[in-house]
Design a protein around this motif. Structure first.
Motif, short mmCIF file in Angstrom:
data_model
loop_
_atom_site.label_atom_id
_atom_site.label_comp_id
_atom_site.label_asym_id
_atom_site.label_seq_id
_atom_site.Cartn_x
_atom_site.Cartn_y
_atom_site.Cartn_z
N ALA A 216 -39.67 -39.78 -59.28
CA ALA A 216 -38.84 -39.85 -58.09
C ALA A 216 -39.47 -40.79 -57.07
O ALA A 216 -40.69 -40.80 -56.89
CB ALA A 216 -38.67 -38.47 -57.48
N LEU A 217 -38.63 -41.58 -56.41
CA LEU A 217 -39.07 -42.43 -55.30
C LEU A 217 -38.55 -41.81 -54.02
O LEU A 217 -37.34 -41.61 -53.86
CB LEU A 217 -38.54 -43.86 -55.46
CG LEU A 217 -38.95 -44.87 -54.39
CD1 LEU A 217 -40.47 -45.04 -54.36
CD2 LEU A 217 -38.26 -46.21 -54.62
N LEU A 218 -39.48 -41.48 -53.09
CA LEU A 218 -39.15 -40.72 -51.89
C LEU A 218 -39.41 -41.55 -50.65
O LEU A 218 -40.36 -42.32 -50.59
CB LEU A 218 -39.99 -39.44 -51.84
CG LEU A 218 -39.95 -38.56 -53.09
CD1 LEU A 218 -40.91 -37.38 -52.94
CD2 LEU A 218 -38.54 -38.07 -53.37
N LEU B 218 -34.70 -37.07 -48.77
CA LEU B 218 -35.84 -37.92 -49.11
C LEU B 218 -35.59 -38.89 -50.24
O LEU B 218 -36.16 -39.98 -50.27
CB LEU B 218 -37.03 -37.05 -49.54
CG LEU B 218 -37.57 -35.97 -48.64
CD1 LEU B 218 -38.73 -35.28 -49.34
CD2 LEU B 218 -38.02 -36.56 -47.32
N LEU B 219 -34.79 -38.48 -51.21
CA LEU B 219 -34.73 -39.21 -52.47
C LEU B 219 -34.04 -40.56 -52.32
O LEU B 219 -32.92 -40.65 -51.82
CB LEU B 219 -34.01 -38.38 -53.53
CG LEU B 219 -34.04 -38.97 -54.94
CD1 LEU B 219 -35.44 -38.89 -55.53
CD2 LEU B 219 -33.05 -38.26 -55.85
N ILE B 220 -34.72 -41.60 -52.77
CA ILE B 220 -34.12 -42.94 -52.87
C ILE B 220 -33.50 -43.11 -54.25
O ILE B 220 -32.35 -43.51 -54.41
CB ILE B 220 -35.16 -44.03 -52.62
CG1 ILE B 220 -35.75 -43.90 -51.22
CG2 ILE B 220 -34.56 -45.42 -52.83
CD1 ILE B 220 -36.94 -44.79 -50.98
N GLU B 221 -34.32 -42.79 -55.27
CA GLU B 221 -33.85 -42.90 -56.66
C GLU B 221 -34.71 -42.03 -57.55
O GLU B 221 -35.83 -41.67 -57.20
CB GLU B 221 -33.90 -44.36 -57.14
CG GLU B 221 -35.30 -44.93 -57.16
CD GLU B 221 -35.34 -46.42 -57.46
OE1 GLU B 221 -34.38 -47.13 -57.09
OE2 GLU B 221 -36.36 -46.87 -58.05
N VAL C 219 -48.63 -44.24 -53.22
CA VAL C 219 -48.02 -44.66 -51.97
C VAL C 219 -47.54 -46.10 -52.12
O VAL C 219 -48.27 -46.96 -52.63
CB VAL C 219 -49.02 -44.54 -50.81
CG1 VAL C 219 -48.41 -45.06 -49.51
CG2 VAL C 219 -49.49 -43.10 -50.65
N GLU C 220 -46.31 -46.37 -51.66
CA GLU C 220 -45.75 -47.71 -51.75
C GLU C 220 -45.41 -48.22 -50.36
O GLU C 220 -45.29 -47.43 -49.41
CB GLU C 220 -44.52 -47.70 -52.66
CG GLU C 220 -44.83 -47.30 -54.09
CD GLU C 220 -43.72 -47.65 -55.07
OE1 GLU C 220 -42.63 -48.05 -54.63
OE2 GLU C 220 -43.97 -47.51 -56.29
N PRO C 221 -45.24 -49.53 -50.21
CA PRO C 221 -44.89 -50.07 -48.89
C PRO C 221 -43.59 -49.47 -48.36
O PRO C 221 -42.74 -49.00 -49.13
CB PRO C 221 -44.72 -51.57 -49.17
CG PRO C 221 -45.52 -51.82 -50.41
CD PRO C 221 -45.42 -50.58 -51.22
N GLY C 222 -43.45 -49.49 -47.02
CA GLY C 222 -42.23 -48.98 -46.42
C GLY C 222 -42.20 -47.48 -46.28
O GLY C 222 -41.11 -46.89 -46.23
N LEU C 223 -43.37 -46.83 -46.21
CA LEU C 223 -43.46 -45.38 -46.03
C LEU C 223 -42.79 -44.63 -47.18
O LEU C 223 -42.09 -43.65 -46.99
CB LEU C 223 -42.85 -44.95 -44.69
CG LEU C 223 -43.48 -45.59 -43.44
CD1 LEU C 223 -42.67 -45.25 -42.20
CD2 LEU C 223 -44.93 -45.15 -43.29
N ARG C 224 -43.06 -45.12 -48.39
CA ARG C 224 -42.48 -44.50 -49.58
C ARG C 224 -43.57 -43.94 -50.49
O ARG C 224 -44.69 -44.44 -50.52
CB ARG C 224 -41.64 -45.53 -50.36
CG ARG C 224 -40.42 -46.01 -49.62
CD ARG C 224 -39.64 -47.03 -50.42
NE ARG C 224 -38.35 -47.34 -49.81
CZ ARG C 224 -37.42 -48.12 -50.33
NH1 ARG C 224 -37.65 -48.70 -51.53
NH2 ARG C 224 -36.29 -48.33 -49.71
#
Length: 314
Positions: free
Chosen positions: A193-195, A154-157, A97-102
């Motif tokens: 994947a970063l979601l 969902l996908l950012i990168e 889990v990463e900051p910003g609800l990612r």
């Protein structure tokens, strides 16, 4: 003066060394959901992304490469798969889990694992991944989706290892998503994947995941040897309804059968070959075209080559 014996032809060059494992003639039917199909010429399990990048970069340019997850939406033809099949091991299945609800998910992580991690962190919008029985890497490649959402939402990168062995980060727009399709080139392997999700409560997210699980259980043949949704939904229609209207519910070819529970699922009743399953799918396509004038497109990926006719060798 005696003539020298002719020199034997050189053996074909195999793949480059790999720090992970590399197996020749590896059985794919051991894990493909249909439990059918021939072997991979080479099955590679890289240790990490650097290992994969070095391996791909050193391969002969004409050697085919493709990645396979858990084989939940795949027909491997009976003659096997030439070239290299990449199967990412558990080291590629981490979810953080990463900051910003990612969430950052390794490509070998299962959809349900990612959805559960999002639930536990109060991140909403990823619940549909509970209904995708494959890996995140496969979902990224084919813009996998269910219950009104898909990876394009969902996908950012995505982190990708190209066929040439470069490790690249692709923004979602570069994947050129459309319905169950991406522009990811052949031979490139998704490794991460970063979601992006939204804010939600654990209770509400859990309830939605439970609803999806119950709906799947009620409507899909989850305990059968199957390959998931067989055909894409045509614009403005449902593939299963077209198949049902064309009289294909329960249709059989040997031990391959159109599911009576959900017409857009094909089943291996036990002794089907991949050729039986694919031929049944083509028969369904023909019947739907004759009945409704609609040409169904395969959603299941079909890979490899047909078995040689009996008595012939390749």
């Amino acid at each position: 003066m005696s003539q020298a014996a002719p020199r034997a032809p050189a053996a074909p060059a195999g793949p480059a060394p790999l720090a992970g494992s590399l197996e020749a003639g590896a059985a794919l039917a051991d894990f493909i959901w249909f439990r059918t199909g021939g072997p991979a010429e080479w099955l590679a399990r890289p240790r990490d992304r650097a290992d994969l990048a070095g391996f791909l970069g050193a391969l002969p340019a004409d050697m085919p490469v493709m990645a396979v997850g858990v084989g939940s939406n795949l027909i491997v033809r009976d003659g096997g798969v030439p070239g290299v099949v990449i199967r990412l091991p558990k080291s590629f299945a981490t979810v953080t889990v990463e900051p910003g609800l990612r969430l950052r998910a390794g490509a070998a992580a299962m959809g349900i694992t990612v959805a559960s991690a999002a639930r536990d962190a109060g991140i909403a919008g990823l619940e549909f991944l509970r209904g995708i029985p494959g890996t995140i890497g496969g979902a990224v490649r084919m813009n996998g989706g269910a219950y009104g959402r898909d990876m394009a939402d969902l996908l950012i990168e995505a982190t990708v290892v190209t066929r040439a062995g470069a490790i690249e980060t692709w923004p979602a727009a570069r994947l050129g998503y459309s319905y169950r399709h991406s522009a990811l080139p052949e031979g490139a392997v998704v490794v991460e994947a970063l979601l992006q999700g939204g804010a939600g409560t654990v209770a509400a997210i859990a309830a939605e995941m439970d609803r999806i699980a119950a709906e799947r259980e009620a409507s899909q043949p989850l305990r059968a040897r199957t390959g998931g949704s067989t055909f894409k939904n045509p614009p403005g229609a449902k593939a299963w309804a077209l198949i049902d209207a064309a009289g294909c519910r329960g249709l059989r070819r040997g031990d391959a059968q159109v599911s009576e529970k959900h017409c857009n699922f094909l089943l291996n009743l036990g002794g089907a070959s991949s050729a039986d399953i694919e031929a049944l799918g083509e028969e369904v396509r023909g019947r739907v075209l004759a009945h409704a004038g609609v040409t169904l497109e395969w959603e299941i990926q079909r890979i490899g080559r047909a078995a040689a006719p009996e008595g012939e060798t390749r």
